[in-house]
Scaffold this active site. Structure first.
Site, PDB file in Angstrom:
ATOM      1  N   CYS A  63      75.771  85.683  54.141  1.00  8.18           N
ATOM      2  CA  CYS A  63      75.244  84.274  54.269  1.00  8.18           C
ATOM      3  C   CYS A  63      76.692  83.563  54.223  1.00  8.18           C
ATOM      4  CB  CYS A  63      74.410  83.649  53.261  1.00  8.18           C
ATOM      5  SG  CYS A  63      72.710  84.252  53.649  1.00  8.18           S
TER       6      CYS A  63
ATOM      7  N   GLU B 205      73.834  73.946  52.867  1.00  5.05           N
ATOM      8  CA  GLU B 205      75.321  74.304  52.369  1.00  5.05           C
ATOM      9  C   GLU B 205      76.273  73.598  52.840  1.00  5.05           C
ATOM     10  OE1 GLU B 205      75.623  76.445  49.830  1.00  5.05           O
ATOM     11  OE2 GLU B 205      73.523  77.413  50.227  1.00  5.05           O
TER      12      GLU B 205
ATOM     13  N   HIS C  83      70.298  77.513  53.332  1.00  4.59           N
ATOM     14  CA  HIS C  83      69.367  78.681  52.511  1.00  4.59           C
ATOM     15  C   HIS C  83      67.865  78.432  52.402  1.00  4.59           C
ATOM     16  CE1 HIS C  83      73.015  80.918  50.959  1.00  4.59           C
ATOM     17  NE2 HIS C  83      72.471  81.982  51.363  1.00  4.59           N
TER      18      HIS C  83
ATOM     19  N   ARG D 240      77.762  92.109  46.082  1.00  3.99           N
ATOM     20  CA  ARG D 240      77.037  92.723  45.046  1.00  3.99           C
ATOM     21  C   ARG D 240      76.358  93.787  45.181  1.00  3.99           C
ATOM     22  NH1 ARG D 240      71.737  92.839  43.740  1.00  3.99           N
ATOM     23  NH2 ARG D 240      71.394  91.190  45.182  1.00  3.99           N
TER      24      ARG D 240
END
Length: 214
Positions: A142, A79, A166, A89
């Protein structure tokens, strides 16, 4: 000897395992002349950074590398940036589901990884492990922990480098998920070893393209 603190999340979203922690706990305690400190952190917005900040204060590492699961991704993604927003979500493991909430009210809109992300990708690809730079860590825990890590380092002027990786699902997670990409756990463990050694080797990142067209 360099000291690196590596974290992996606990399972979430009805999964029985989290490949991040499954891989982290298989890392050796020492990797050549690097001391590897391994910890599981909760998949929970507030608790995750409370635990991480305490670990940093107690262990005084030279670098912090947080690992998380990205189901649906096929490669090992380093990242680049974390954004100052939580937009969940699903609820976290404590049932908390923030929507459009800043992580820290006094924080910048975005904070960049201070790890040699492009050198890490290059070393992984050199070892035939599919890897790429990612420009979004999502808006769940995350991204939250990556932003919190970089915020804490900057706010307290710590001489620590930090970032986030990730990893895909592993084979055990896709039995009932047809056509879902995965990576062997042994490959993820090897990729983490290479990434850690690259962090030690490169104090400054290499200058190569890692951008996308979309």
């Amino acid at each position: 000897m360099m000291k690196i603190l590596v974290t992996g999340f606990e399972p979430f979203d009805n999964e029985k395992i989290n490949p991040a922690w499954e891989a982290v706990k298989k890392l050796p305690n020492n990797l050549e002349d690097i001391e590897v400190l391994k910890f599981q952190i909760p998949t929970a917005f507030i608790n995750s950074y409370e635990v991480l900040f305490k670990l940093i204060d107690e262990n005084q590492p030279d670098a912090v590398l947080c690992i998380g699961q990205a189901g649906g991704r096929f490669d090992f993604t380093i990242e680049r940036i974390a954004i100052n927003i939580d937009d969940a979500r699903i609820p976290d493991n404590n049932g908390f589901q923030p929507v459009d909430k800043p992580i820290f009210s006094d924080g910048e809109n975005g904070l960049f990884s201070t790890l040699p992300i492009k050198a890490m990708v290059a070393e992984l690809n050199k070892n035939n492990i599919p890897a790429s730079v990612s420009n979004t860590a999502g808006t769940f825990v995350c991204n939250h922990i990556m932003y919190a890590l970089l915020y804490y380092i900057k706010k307290h002027n710590l001489n620590i480098r930090g970032g986030f990786i990730h990893v895909p699902y592993i084979r055990e997670q896709i039995i009932n998920k047809k056509s879902t990409p995965y990576m062997e756990l042994s490959t993820i463990v090897e990729a983490l070893k290479i990434s850690i050694k690259t962090i030690q080797k490169y104090k400054k990142d290499i200058s190569v393209s890692g951008g996308l067209e979309f």
